[in-house]
Write an enzyme that holds these catalytic residues in place. Structure first.
Site, PDB file in Angstrom:
ATOM      1  N   LYS A   1     -32.865  76.693  14.917  1.00  0.00           N
ATOM      2  CA  LYS A   1     -32.890  75.339  15.495  1.00  0.00           C
ATOM      3  C   LYS A   1     -33.419  74.362  14.446  1.00  0.00           C
ATOM      4  O   LYS A   1     -34.360  74.671  13.715  1.00  0.00           O
ATOM      5  CB  LYS A   1     -33.788  75.335  16.737  1.00  0.00           C
TER       6      LYS A   1
ATOM      7  N   SER B   1     -33.505  71.248  25.088  1.00  0.00           N
ATOM      8  CA  SER B   1     -33.061  70.634  23.855  1.00  0.00           C
ATOM      9  C   SER B   1     -32.345  71.587  22.905  1.00  0.00           C
ATOM     10  O   SER B   1     -31.626  71.146  22.006  1.00  0.00           O
ATOM     11  CB  SER B   1     -34.266  70.044  23.127  1.00  0.00           C
TER      12      SER B   1
ATOM     13  N   SER C   1     -36.700  74.423  26.889  1.00  0.00           N
ATOM     14  CA  SER C   1     -35.613  74.217  25.926  1.00  0.00           C
ATOM     15  C   SER C   1     -34.993  75.487  25.348  1.00  0.00           C
ATOM     16  O   SER C   1     -33.968  75.425  24.675  1.00  0.00           O
ATOM     17  CB  SER C   1     -36.101  73.353  24.763  1.00  0.00           C
TER      18      SER C   1
END
Ligand SMILES: [Mg+2]
Ligand SMILES: [Zn+2]
Lengths: 508, 107, 501
Positions: A79, A154, A178
């Site tokens: 990420k 997210s 997330s």
């Protein structure tokens, strides 16, 4: 089976047996990314050259019979909120566009030390603020199950990349859900470890007291394998836990036999019912039934403070975030926008900061910075941030009481399946509700997993079940998660992802 | 920390948003100010419930797992070279970060 | 630009001053407060940074144990209570020299609080008055980077742009804050100076800081307010920042007394603001207004865990403290055989540690005192620096005295060696060699010079022959002149009297 369809555990076994090479596996995934990522947009940056170089090094180690670990040579995606030395790290924000960190996050350093080639950086809501990945400054990620829908957030990029077979493994971060919520809506597995179980050093902070990095995978066993690589004490993170982790891989393997005899499972009364989609609830109830049949003892538990969890979260998070994001000021790194004052004078540092932050941050980030500044400002601290920290105590106490009656707690991971891109982007409150069920775990630091539990009848989209365990008992989420996974797989005759539509040809 | 006895109102004016934006160093446009004030008021309204959720006797929790006394030894650890430190800088002069003229005094 | 002032005596007749002193001490730990970067002074710009002290996204702080220990020792030496449990907080404000745009500091939970320091202030007539300065708190925080302002003025105002070096960012600071110091009357500036001087001595004794004011490792902010005489109230205060020598602390306090008095006497209002001290002109100018609206949005630092110093640790540190300054002075005075006056002068000149170290390096107590309070004090005065910052190390001073005792130097030559020391020319022995300063002990050369002097001054020689020994001085002077001072005057006298006696 082609390399990109195999799990990390299968790839590791094939590498160990000498049946394939890391270069072959890595290239297959790079090819897959080239094929489908134009449509999915899971990646913000792909490092083909670096990944292949690391894969070749891994193959040399395998040839020397000196692999760095079980996953040596199995590629991974990271990420874009984790600092990667030499690789751009943007956090999905214009304000960090082009920034190349001169250091590695501890999680990234551990991936490298374990020999995992890094394929690239995955898309996310700007600074991890969001539940849909629509708040990325570089455009949304699309759900591989239905490209018109969101992949959660997210960490939608990491989940979508795994679901689209672009990578067998990814790292995500979970501040209010997330990792778990994207897992639920993409039919993948996501784990939020116990707070402090995985180092936050190098993780660009959203809310320091809530953030935790963890595995994003297609199977529970893969998650355990990855968790063991990245987890453990880090002297660079003062909030990192010094106790050794229980063996998570063993727990996942033990759970895979599907036997839950003697396990007490608590269904949290407050995490269900009103506000949850019918198909989500139906799949959840089926999973509970399945676990009961496998020997689990199911009890209902009540956690009354959970109704305040969302409000608590939306005070603590913006407060901490407003301070964390102050460093993006155009002085040392990142975007600098220089205004030209009308009177022809040279702009001041203050002018440049204001104009750069206005231009570099997106709407949701600005909204939360203002909210957090408000919550911390003089006169309001006690009523907001201070009060939120007290409610947090109640959430911790509720968990404590619940775990006296149950070994693990379960709930649907997210109240709905994936919604359409654009549907909620201008309605912050509706967006915030996506994290209703996942937030309590962040407030109290306990570990949680989301395991695919089927498709909702009304829209045919994936649903996830969340399993929570007491702090430091991460092994329990792996054991129960693996059991549920194998019980469901027996029912379906395969994995849920096998039912996802083919993306082939959907490429750029 | 700072304290104010009465419970704040759960609405926020355009002027307040402008002041907060000033504190947060964001040059919000007029349109954003118009938009944000009512939006933040709605959010504040929705989170107002926590005022009554916990009484004065409840201690605050800042970290779920309470640790204390985490220290490091006073031993040098390799850091960045000047080149690495300056690698992201918008402007560099004489091995220093070049920044626009500073208006305010230091604290 | 310059403010009107009231005469000091007039000001004190009308107003009671209240002092408040905020001292920032840079600790001499090997590494920074929250990261492992070195703290060496004067390194090339931006060569002592890491992701943490540069505030890079993702970086995190870890507390330096040695800094906590120093903070506790300082607290104990200032008779403070040591917190059982305290936290760091974020002080949020934007400034380019602060990498995270918040300072990691302590807010309402300082590690040390409620202490005091007894301050001895010399008064005319050779007496000492003692004031007890109450310490509000001593807390841990981090330093900022250093900006150089580029432009015509070289100052921040009117600069075209600035250059920032973050080597200093994150160096541990202890901020020591007094409660308002009341009842000092006309002595307020002296008390301010004495407090900082004795705090400096105490910190030096603890060995926790270099306490070099000129390098900024000890920085003082002087808060001052006036209230109408006898009113028992507190007026609006100003905060004069970064007053960086003991002498300036006194001057700045005196200046602000005079300035406040003039404003108040004209019915004006004192603005609550920071003031800049100008060393060259001896005045303060307006800085930043400090309003109550100043909003630092403090909250506990979520990346750090609480500091909870165990009581055994604290008590062990307490037993290991150096002896308190009062007791130490009494002990040293006795050991050195100084009179009260000698001792007071020594302390007043900030020479206690210097004298002690000079004695430790082999000099007698009187010799050490003679050099530090005589020749060296004179030079410090001339150059307006502190004795300790003059550039003469106690061991060097002791060596100079040893050279005198050995007969290699006389007092005049010794002073030239001091010149060399202050100019950084090396050790005393190196300077003697390089400057060719040793006394000439070659009897042949000396004898020839004596013979020349006698020949050139027949009248004087005759007087000596007649028994007027006192006249020998003139011949000694002539010989010393020829020898360019590098002779032992006593030996010259002997040679003259041998020849003429
Ligand atoms: Mg301070
Ligand atoms: Zn550093």
């Amino acid at each position: 089976m082609s390399a990109e369809r195999r799990t990390a555990a299968e790839l590791a076994a094939a590498l160990a047996a000498g049946e394939t090479t890391s270069v072959e596996i890595t290239q297959a995934h790079l090819d897959r990314i080239a094929e489908v990522d134009g449509a999915v947009h899971a990646f913000l940056h792909v490092d083909a050259e670096g990944a292949l170089r690391d894969a070749a090094a891994s193959d040399r180690r395998r040839a020397d019979d000196s692999p760095l670990g079980v996953l040596d040579g199995v590629p991974i995606a990271v990420k874009d909120v984790l600092a990667t030395r030499g690789l751009p790290t943007t956090c999905g924000s214009r304000i960090l566009e082009g920034w190349v960190p001169p250091y590695d996050a501890t999680v990234v350093a551990r991936l490298r030390a374990a020999g995992l080639p890094i394929l690239g950086k995955t898309n996310m809501d700007e600074f991890a603020m969001g539940s849909s990945t629509e708040h990325s400054a570089f455009g949304p990620t699309h759900n591989p199950w239905d490209l018109t829908r969101i992949p959660g957030g997210s960490g939608g990029g990491s989940a979508a990349a795994v679901a689209a077979y672009e990578t067998p493994l990814a790292v995500g971060t979970d501040t209010g859900g997330s990792i778990r919520q994207p897992g639920a809506v993409t039919g993948t597995v996501g784990v939020k470890p116990t707070y402090g179980g995985v180092s936050r050093y190098g993780l660009v902070a959203l809310a320091n007291s809530l953030d935790q990095a963890g595995p994003v995978t297609r199977t529970v066993l893969d998650a355990a394998l990855l968790h063991e690589v990245v987890g453990g004490h880090d002297p660079l993170d003062s909030t990192s836990i010094e106790q050794a982790l229980p063996s998570l891989v063993d727990a996942a393997r033990q759970g895979a036999d599907g036997d839950l005899a003697g396990v007490r499972i608590g269904v949290v009364k407050e995490l269900g019912g009103e506000g949850y989609q019918a198909g989500v609830l139906a799949r959840f109830e089926e999973s509970v039934e399945l676990m009961t049949k496998a020997g689990a003892e199911v009890v209902e538990v009540s956690c009354p403070s959970f109704v305040h969890a969302l409000a608590t979260y939306y005070l603590i998070l913006p407060a901490e975030a407003s301070s964390n994001l102050a460093r993006f000021d155009a002085m040392r790194y990142g975007l600098r926008v220089t205004p030209q004052p009308a009177d022809g004078s040279a702009p001041s540092a203050e002018d440049v900061m204001r104009v750069t932050r206005e231009a570099g941050f997106g709407d949701e980030v600005k909204r939360r910075i203002i909210l957090g500044t408000y919550a911390l400002s003089s006169g309001y601290y006690d009523a907001y941030y201070g009060q939120a920290q007290k409610v947090r105590t109640l959430v911790v106490r509720d968990f404590g009481a619940a775990f006296e009656r149950a070994d693990v707690l379960v709930s649907p991971t997210a109240p709905t399946t994936a919604f359409r891109i654009g549907e909620k982007v201008d309605d912050p409150l509706a967006m915030y509700l996506n994290d209703l069920a996942t937030i309590p775990a962040n407030l109290s630091g306990v570990p949680g997993i989301s395991v695919p539990s089927g498709l909702a009848d009304e829209d045919g989209l994936p649903v996830g079940v969340q399993i929570l365990a007491p702090a430091l008992a991460d092994d329990r989420v792996y054991r129960v998660g693996a059991a549920l996974e194998s019980l469901l797989a027996q029912q379906w005759g395969g994995r849920l992802l096998d039912q996802a539509p083919e993306l082939t040809g959907a490429g750029a | 920390m700072a304290c104010m006895p009465e419970t704040p109102e759960h609405s926020i004016s355009r002027e307040e948003v402008a002041h907060l934006a000033d504190l947060a160093r964001i040059d919000l446009s007029d349109a954003e100010l118009d938009h944000l004030a009512p939006q933040l008021s709605v959010i504040l309204e929705s989170i107002a419930s926590i005022q009554e959720a916990a009484g004065a006797d409840v201690p605050p929790t800042s970290h779920a797992l309470p640790l204390t006394n985490v220290y490091r030894d006073d031993v040098v650890r390799p850091g960045l070279t000047a080149e690495e430190a300056l690698s992201g800088a918008p402007e560099v002069e004489r091995q220093r970060f070049k920044v626009p003229r500073i208006l305010g005094d230091e604290q | 630009m310059s403010d009107s002032l009231m005469s000091y005596d007039q000001a004190l007749a009308a107003f009671d001053p209240a002092l408040g002193l905020e001292v920032h001490v840079e600790l001499n730990t090997v590494t920074k407060m929250f990261c492992g970067c070195p703290t060496t002074f004067g390194a090339a710009p931006n060569t002592q940074t890491c992701p943490t002290c540069l505030g890079l996204p993702g970086s995190m702080p870890v507390v330096n144990a040695a800094a906590v220990e120093s903070a506790i020792r300082i607290g104990l030496a200032l008779n403070c209570s040591i917190a059982e449990w305290c936290r760091f907080a974020r002080k949020n404000y934007f400034y380019p020299d602060m990498p995270k745009n918040f300072q990691t500091s302590q807010y309402d939970e300082p590690i040390a609080y409620d202490g005091w320091l007894e301050v001895a202030v010399p008064v005319e007539g050779g007496d000492v008055e003692t004031y007890r300065v109450e310490i509000e708190r001593a807390h841990m925080e981090e330093d900022t980077g250093k900006s150089t302002h580029i432009g015509r003025t070289g100052r921040i105002h009117g600069a075209d742009y600035s250059l920032v070096d973050y080597n200093r960012a994150g160096i541990p600071l202890i901020e020591i804050v007094t409660k308002p110091v009341l009842g000092t009357g006309e002595r307020a500036p002296d008390v301010a100076r004495a407090y900082v001087g004795q705090l400096r001595e105490l910190l030096l004794g603890l060995g926790v800081s270099d306490v070099r004011m000129e390098q900024g490792s000890l920085r003082c902010d002087v808060n001052l307010s006036l209230a109408p005489k006898g009113s028992g109230t507190l007026g609006t205060r100003t905060e004069t920042k970064n007053v960086n020598s003991l002498r300036s602390v006194e001057r700045a306090a005196r200046y602000e007394v005079q300035r406040h008095a003039a404003v108040l006497a004209q019915g004006g209002r004192i603005l609550q603001e920071t003031r800049h001290w100008h060393e060259d002109t001896g005045i303060t100018t307006s800085g930043r207004e400090k309003s109550d609206a100043e909003d630092y949005r403090y909250f506990p630092e979520p990346d750090l865990v609480p500091v909870a110093p165990g009581r055994e640790w604290v008590e062990r540190l307490r037993t290991e403290l150096p002896e308190p300054p009062q007791e130490r002075r009494a002990r040293l005075q006795e050991a050195w055989g100084f009179t009260d006056l000698e001792m007071r002068d020594t302390v007043g000149a900030g020479a206690l540690v210097l004298v002690e170290q000079t004695i430790a390096a082999g000099a007698t107590a009187q010799a050490a005192r003679k050099w530090w309070l005589g020749e060296l004090a004179r030079r410090a005065n001339e150059s307006e620096t502190e004795l300790s910052e003059l550039g003469a190390a106690p061991a060097d001073v002791a060596r100079v005295q040893a050279l005198v005792d050995e007969g290699t130097l006389n007092d005049r030559l010794a002073r030239q060696v001091l010149d060399g020391l202050l100019a950084g020319e090396g050790t005393p022995d190196e300077i003697v060699a390089a400057r060719g300063l040793a006394i000439v002990s070659d009897e042949g050369a000396l004898g020839a010079a004596v013979d020349n002097a006698i020949a050139a001054n027949p009248g004087v020689a005759e007087k000596i022959r007649e028994g007027k020994v006192a006249a020998a001085g003139a011949l000694i002077g002539a010989v010393m002149k020829e020898m360019r001072g590098q002779a032992d005057a006593n030996r010259v006298r002997e040679l003259i009297l041998d020849r003429l006696g």
